[in-house]
Design an enzyme around this catalytic site. Sequence first.
Site, PDB file in Angstrom:
ATOM      1  N   HIS A  94       0.830  -1.212   0.000  1.00  0.00           N
ATOM      2  CA  HIS A  94       0.000   0.000   0.000  1.00  0.00           C
ATOM      3  C   HIS A  94       0.863   1.259   0.000  1.00  0.00           C
ATOM      4  O   HIS A  94       1.969   1.279   0.547  1.00  0.00           O
ATOM      5  CB  HIS A  94      -1.000   0.007   1.157  1.00  0.00           C
ATOM      6  CG  HIS A  94      -0.407  -0.113   2.540  1.00  0.00           C
ATOM      7  ND1 HIS A  94       0.008   0.971   3.272  1.00  0.00           N
ATOM      8  CD2 HIS A  94      -0.193  -1.202   3.327  1.00  0.00           C
ATOM      9  CE1 HIS A  94       0.443   0.577   4.451  1.00  0.00           C
ATOM     10  NE2 HIS A  94       0.347  -0.747   4.512  1.00  0.00           N
ATOM     11  N   ASP A  96       0.097   4.300   1.307  1.00  0.00           N
ATOM     12  CA  ASP A  96      -0.028   5.226   2.434  1.00  0.00           C
ATOM     13  C   ASP A  96       0.746   4.736   3.652  1.00  0.00           C
ATOM     14  O   ASP A  96       1.179   3.580   3.726  1.00  0.00           O
ATOM     15  CB  ASP A  96      -1.494   5.442   2.796  1.00  0.00           C
ATOM     16  CG  ASP A  96      -2.193   4.149   3.196  1.00  0.00           C
ATOM     17  OD1 ASP A  96      -1.942   3.118   2.544  1.00  0.00           O
ATOM     18  OD2 ASP A  96      -2.990   4.166   4.154  1.00  0.00           O
ATOM     19  N   GLU A 163      -4.867   2.122   3.139  1.00  0.00           N
ATOM     20  CA  GLU A 163      -4.869   0.867   3.897  1.00  0.00           C
ATOM     21  C   GLU A 163      -4.936   1.150   5.387  1.00  0.00           C
ATOM     22  O   GLU A 163      -5.599   0.430   6.142  1.00  0.00           O
ATOM     23  CB  GLU A 163      -3.606   0.065   3.550  1.00  0.00           C
ATOM     24  CG  GLU A 163      -3.586  -1.356   4.103  1.00  0.00           C
ATOM     25  CD  GLU A 163      -2.977  -1.486   5.489  1.00  0.00           C
ATOM     26  OE1 GLU A 163      -3.034  -2.589   6.052  1.00  0.00           O
ATOM     27  OE2 GLU A 163      -2.438  -0.482   6.024  1.00  0.00           O
ATOM     28  N   GLU A 164      -4.234   2.185   5.822  1.00  0.00           N
ATOM     29  CA  GLU A 164      -4.105   2.462   7.244  1.00  0.00           C
ATOM     30  C   GLU A 164      -5.356   3.064   7.864  1.00  0.00           C
ATOM     31  O   GLU A 164      -5.434   3.223   9.078  1.00  0.00           O
ATOM     32  CB  GLU A 164      -2.909   3.383   7.496  1.00  0.00           C
ATOM     33  CG  GLU A 164      -1.564   2.840   7.018  1.00  0.00           C
ATOM     34  CD  GLU A 164      -1.056   1.664   7.851  1.00  0.00           C
ATOM     35  OE1 GLU A 164      -1.817   1.172   8.702  1.00  0.00           O
ATOM     36  OE2 GLU A 164       0.097   1.250   7.644  1.00  0.00           O
ATOM     37  N   HIS A 496       3.658   2.215  13.411  1.00  0.00           N
ATOM     38  CA  HIS A 496       2.595   3.159  13.809  1.00  0.00           C
ATOM     39  C   HIS A 496       3.003   4.008  15.004  1.00  0.00           C
ATOM     40  O   HIS A 496       2.147   4.549  15.704  1.00  0.00           O
ATOM     41  CB  HIS A 496       1.283   2.432  14.107  1.00  0.00           C
ATOM     42  CG  HIS A 496       0.729   1.674  12.937  1.00  0.00           C
ATOM     43  ND1 HIS A 496      -0.478   1.023  12.975  1.00  0.00           N
ATOM     44  CD2 HIS A 496       1.211   1.471  11.690  1.00  0.00           C
ATOM     45  CE1 HIS A 496      -0.713   0.451  11.803  1.00  0.00           C
ATOM     46  NE2 HIS A 496       0.308   0.715  11.013  1.00  0.00           N
TER      47      HIS A 496
END
Length: 524
Positions: A94, A96, A163-164, A496
């Site tokens: 992904h 992002d 995605e996030e 994250h």
Amino acid sequence: MNWQYDNELDSHTNKTLDYFFQLSRYPRVSGNEAGIRQHLLTWADQHGYSHATDKVGNLVIYVPATSSCTTANRQAAGNKSSGEPNQTVILQGHMDMVGEKLPDSQHDFSSDPIIILRNGDILHADQTTLGADNGIAIAIAQMIASSDDICHPALELCFTVQEETGLIGAAELDTNLLNGRKLINLDSEDEGVITIGCAGGQDSHIVLPINRIPSDSQVEKLIPIVLGVSGLRGGHSGVEIHEKLANALQLLGRFLQQAKQQMESVNEPCMIVAINGGNAHNAIPRDASALLYCTPQGLTILQGLAADMQKDFAGEYYLLDQKVNLFASKLQVCPTHIIQQYNEAIDWQPMDSATTQKAINAMLALPHGVRSYSEAVPGLVETSSNFAAVHTKRGTIEFLCSQRSSLPSALKGISTAIDSVAGLMGASITHNNGYPPWPPKPDSGLLRLASDTYTALFGKPPHIESIHAGLECGLIGAKFPGMDMISIGPTIKYPHSPEEQMSIESLQKLIMFLLSILDSLCQA
């Protein structure tokens, strides 16, 4: 900012890292993928590769098989007309990333490049998330597609958006974009592990109306202060939810409840205006704060309470979050980012007593952490919830929770529990559509090939597992019945969070592994 060639690494790893450094110049938090997508489109055009995008911005780049690949497998990507078994391989990641930073960082995720630092084997960023989740997948795919010394079948490089923020790109992926039926997802975070299944998930958004007290002279006699929690490690709610990591919102709820009770016991005013904390739905909150009004004497009381509760919290979380910091300060002496956060709220009236108690009760009652472990797979989290964010507007206070489970019924169960909390608060609640689990297929042909390849390369078998984190494979598998899928990746720790780091050695091993898989598919 460029990667400095390292003679200790092979050429493929150096080239991958060069691509990763290039990607890191482009801001790409979820919803802001236009720049990185255009960069990849330009790169594809420069290499003569065709490409396609869909309505939500997902991108697929079609790479022909190399001339060294077995003739029977040299099928051009994207060709659905032959009717023959398709040997095209999808490399998927992904575009992002999660944008998290330390409180004193001035980084602007909408415009600034990620500053990458190296410490021996480790790459990390300067006070922000690194974005190896999942920029490294794109860099690996670019390296493979642009290298003349690699044997590979026809490839479809599938890069999704958002995605996030709930796997939105995968959920909306146009099925006409992909021809392959073998997919290697490059979004896992442990080298030496092959992932073959994951949990499903759903987000819940609670909105509590705020009643504010009328303007009166009492508030004008009080001073604005901030109660806050900071210094926590945070982390990925799918990967680290089972660890004893503190949640800043839960700690702040306890702090506010004790503050309210202690101030009431001495007849001191304590009026909450706004509460804020947390960011991404899949990140365990590291910082949270509340804007209040009280007297100077009340501030002294709250500062003593902060010191006492900080000791308590440090004892509760002494292994992973002993650096927890509680503070009570005048707004005007708080760090700049907190002052800016409350620029607008400073003009609002405080919440009334009923709204205040409802908000605190929610912060104490909303579920966070592991709810149950799998009975079939020892140690695997089956169901969990992440109390992810609280944000206050003039007329509402909004709560975000993110639930995961490998069992649809259990996911519904924990979402129903959150419904109940919202109902007790008198708040409204909405759930997004979520994403399905990815059921494991231990008899997968791609898994068998990958496992044999890893064992031959490194002299030991890989660890094969299902995980609690969400992967796009569940959604893609639902759209493409019969898709044979595995997920692999380098070792990435603390995703994250601003502590995110990636091992270079693990990246080199991953690349060797992936190239061997592709070479074997060419010889099939």
